[in-house]
Design a protein around this motif. Structure first.
Motif, PDB file in Angstrom:
ATOM      1  N   THR A 138       6.287   0.902   5.505  1.00 41.53           N
ATOM      2  CA  THR A 138       5.254   1.189   6.114  1.00 41.53           C
ATOM      3  C   THR A 138       4.244   1.590   5.279  1.00 41.53           C
ATOM      4  O   THR A 138       3.042   1.770   5.742  1.00 41.53           O
ATOM      5  CB  THR A 138       5.509   2.133   7.331  1.00 41.53           C
ATOM      6  OG1 THR A 138       6.701   3.133   6.843  1.00 41.53           O
ATOM      7  CG2 THR A 138       6.328   1.556   8.450  1.00 41.53           C
ATOM      8  N   HIS A 139       4.490   2.192   3.997  1.00 43.49           N
ATOM      9  CA  HIS A 139       3.540   2.698   3.102  1.00 43.49           C
ATOM     10  C   HIS A 139       2.503   1.512   2.774  1.00 43.49           C
ATOM     11  O   HIS A 139       1.106   2.072   2.191  1.00 43.49           O
ATOM     12  CB  HIS A 139       3.973   3.119   2.022  1.00 43.49           C
ATOM     13  CG  HIS A 139       4.791   2.393   1.055  1.00 43.49           C
ATOM     14  ND1 HIS A 139       5.744   1.372   1.623  1.00 43.49           N
ATOM     15  CD2 HIS A 139       4.542   2.080  -0.232  1.00 43.49           C
ATOM     16  CE1 HIS A 139       6.301   0.602   0.369  1.00 43.49           C
ATOM     17  NE2 HIS A 139       5.716   0.901  -0.494  1.00 43.49           N
ATOM     18  N   ASN A 140       2.673   0.313   2.839  1.00 50.15           N
ATOM     19  CA  ASN A 140       1.912  -0.725   2.494  1.00 50.15           C
ATOM     20  C   ASN A 140       1.279  -1.326   3.521  1.00 50.15           C
ATOM     21  O   ASN A 140       0.156  -2.232   3.239  1.00 50.15           O
ATOM     22  CB  ASN A 140       2.934  -1.918   1.801  1.00 50.15           C
ATOM     23  CG  ASN A 140       3.306  -1.804   0.399  1.00 50.15           C
ATOM     24  OD1 ASN A 140       2.484  -1.096  -0.299  1.00 50.15           O
ATOM     25  ND2 ASN A 140       4.291  -2.244   0.115  1.00 50.15           N
ATOM     26  N   GLY A 141       1.224  -0.771   4.849  1.00 49.88           N
ATOM     27  CA  GLY A 141       0.455  -1.238   5.929  1.00 49.88           C
ATOM     28  C   GLY A 141      -0.584  -0.389   6.242  1.00 49.88           C
ATOM     29  O   GLY A 141      -0.847   0.442   5.439  1.00 49.88           O
ATOM     30  N   CYS A 186       2.424   7.585   2.336  1.00 51.89           N
ATOM     31  CA  CYS A 186       1.943   6.818   3.423  1.00 51.89           C
ATOM     32  C   CYS A 186       3.114   6.392   4.370  1.00 51.89           C
ATOM     33  O   CYS A 186       2.830   5.649   5.263  1.00 51.89           O
ATOM     34  CB  CYS A 186       1.337   5.670   2.919  1.00 51.89           C
ATOM     35  SG  CYS A 186      -0.324   6.352   1.951  1.00 51.89           S
ATOM     36  N   LEU A 187       4.394   6.403   3.676  1.00 53.62           N
ATOM     37  CA  LEU A 187       5.531   5.885   4.591  1.00 53.62           C
ATOM     38  C   LEU A 187       5.617   6.893   5.860  1.00 53.62           C
ATOM     39  O   LEU A 187       5.728   8.062   5.893  1.00 53.62           O
ATOM     40  CB  LEU A 187       6.697   6.025   3.547  1.00 53.62           C
ATOM     41  CG  LEU A 187       8.034   5.399   3.769  1.00 53.62           C
ATOM     42  CD1 LEU A 187       7.948   3.783   3.617  1.00 53.62           C
ATOM     43  CD2 LEU A 187       9.171   5.858   2.999  1.00 53.62           C
ATOM     44  N   ALA A 188       6.070   6.056   6.810  1.00 54.77           N
ATOM     45  CA  ALA A 188       6.508   6.610   8.042  1.00 54.77           C
ATOM     46  C   ALA A 188       7.946   7.332   7.894  1.00 54.77           C
ATOM     47  O   ALA A 188       8.866   6.620   7.401  1.00 54.77           O
ATOM     48  CB  ALA A 188       6.621   5.522   9.272  1.00 54.77           C
ATOM     49  N   HIS A 189       7.991   8.596   8.265  1.00 49.67           N
ATOM     50  CA  HIS A 189       9.230   9.453   8.007  1.00 49.67           C
ATOM     51  C   HIS A 189       9.362  10.505   9.248  1.00 49.67           C
ATOM     52  O   HIS A 189       8.364  10.724   9.655  1.00 49.67           O
ATOM     53  CB  HIS A 189       9.326   9.899   6.604  1.00 49.67           C
ATOM     54  CG  HIS A 189       8.265  10.836   6.136  1.00 49.67           C
ATOM     55  ND1 HIS A 189       6.838  10.404   6.179  1.00 49.67           N
ATOM     56  CD2 HIS A 189       8.195  12.205   5.969  1.00 49.67           C
ATOM     57  CE1 HIS A 189       6.347  11.637   5.822  1.00 49.67           C
ATOM     58  NE2 HIS A 189       6.863  12.643   5.489  1.00 49.67           N
ATOM     59  N   GLY A 190      10.518  11.012   9.273  1.00 47.29           N
ATOM     60  CA  GLY A 190      10.820  11.924  10.206  1.00 47.29           C
ATOM     61  C   GLY A 190      12.216  12.518  10.106  1.00 47.29           C
ATOM     62  O   GLY A 190      12.850  11.759   9.232  1.00 47.29           O
ATOM     63  N   SER A 191      12.688  13.246  11.015  1.00 44.67           N
ATOM     64  CA  SER A 191      14.040  13.537  11.086  1.00 44.67           C
ATOM     65  C   SER A 191      14.378  14.355  12.434  1.00 44.67           C
ATOM     66  O   SER A 191      13.774  14.938  12.990  1.00 44.67           O
ATOM     67  CB  SER A 191      14.407  14.871   9.597  1.00 44.67           C
ATOM     68  OG  SER A 191      13.630  15.812  10.050  1.00 44.67           O
TER      69      SER A 191
END
Ligand SMILES: O=C(O)CCC(=O)C(=O)O
Length: 274
Positions: A138-141, A186-191
């Motif tokens: 997702t960091h590349n989009g 830029c990567l989608a992340h969460g927890s």
């Protein structure tokens, strides 16, 4: 050091899941220092103490400069490295606290897409304890649409979250105390919540190349942790000589306020979270 395969993979997927930094015993020393500080104020950290605490604690200033952290960062972004900030992510045992899916470039006002987060596990961050997850690639989009929810258990400043995210490809990144994961901001992340019997204690460290500039805030700072900064886009932060050094504590007040102003720019509410 990271292998060529890890470096190539980072470009494609945007993260490296578990890098050994130090022994569990050394991480425990860090935990003890942090918990001793918490005890002096009768409990947990204040919101402002969560961010840029390398200006408060000498052990954290040492960690952002530790070659075991910086050597992999240098392989990813080159020899000149600024640390923009650090943030503590502490989920109490059994707490409902979570971090909804987000991309940090949406809120940090930084011009670069090459900022790297090193998330260091002070205690074990197992799946049960609510370790971080990422959505590869997702960091590349495009940066995805976010909404501010102000959800009471979301640890992010505005309780933000990505709308309409396809989470089927999510990858979890459990860490043992003393390890770090690396991801492009830029990567989608969460927890998710911590359903384990121990506190999940982590600190994220955010590194950027010095050509980066701050495009939202009118004043910002960073620590030069390796190499040279010929751009001088950020005021260089002082180093604490010892924990709670009055000179760097005074600077921390300005630095954490500036970061907060950037994180909440345009928000409808300002919460006491960061
Ligand atoms: O600690 C977490 O679960 C999330 C951390 C995070 O969002 C970050 O390091 O950018």
């Amino acid at each position: 050091m990271l292998s060529n395969e890890q470096l190539l993979n980072y470009e494609q997927v945007g993260f490296i899941p578990a890098v050994d930094v130090m022994s569990a015993d050394e991480a425990l020393e860090i935990r003890r220092s942090l918990e001793a500080f918490e005890a002096t104020q009768g409990g947990q950290l204040d919101a402002s103490q969560r961010s840029r605490a390398f200006l408060l604690f000498k052990w954290l200033d040492d960690l952002i400069r530790d070659p075991r952290v910086l050597d992999p960062i240098e392989q990813l972004i080159g020899p000149n490295i600024l640390c923009w900030s650090t943030i503590f992510w502490i989920k109490e045992a059994g707490s409902q606290s979570f971090v909804d899916w987000h991309q940090d470039n949406t809120y940090w006002g930084l011009s670069s897409r090459r900022v790297v987060t090193a998330w260091f596990a002070i205690s074990d961050a197992s799946t049960e304890a609510g370790c971080m997850g990422v959505i590869p690639g997702t960091h590349n989009g495009d940066t995805l649409a976010h909404e501010d929810t102000y959800h009471k258990n979301n640890m992010l400043s505005r309780g933000q979250r990505i709308m309409n995210l396809d989470k089927d490809k999510a990858v979890l990144m459990p860490l043992r105390a003393g390890q770090m994961s690396l991801h492009n901001y830029c990567l989608a992340h969460g927890s998710g919540p911590n359903v384990s019997a121990d506190r999940r204690m982590g600190v994220s460290m955010h590194f950027m190349p010095p050509e980066t500039s701050q495009v939202v805030g009118s004043w910002d700072c960073a620590s030069l942790v390796r190499g040279v900064d010929t751009y001088q886009h950020f005021v260089h932060a002082p180093r604490p000589r010892f924990d709670m050094d009055p000179e760097s504590v005074a600077f921390h007040e300005k630095a954490s306020t500036a970061m907060r102003d950037v994180l909440y720019a345009g928000a409808q509410q300002k919460l006491a979270r960061l």
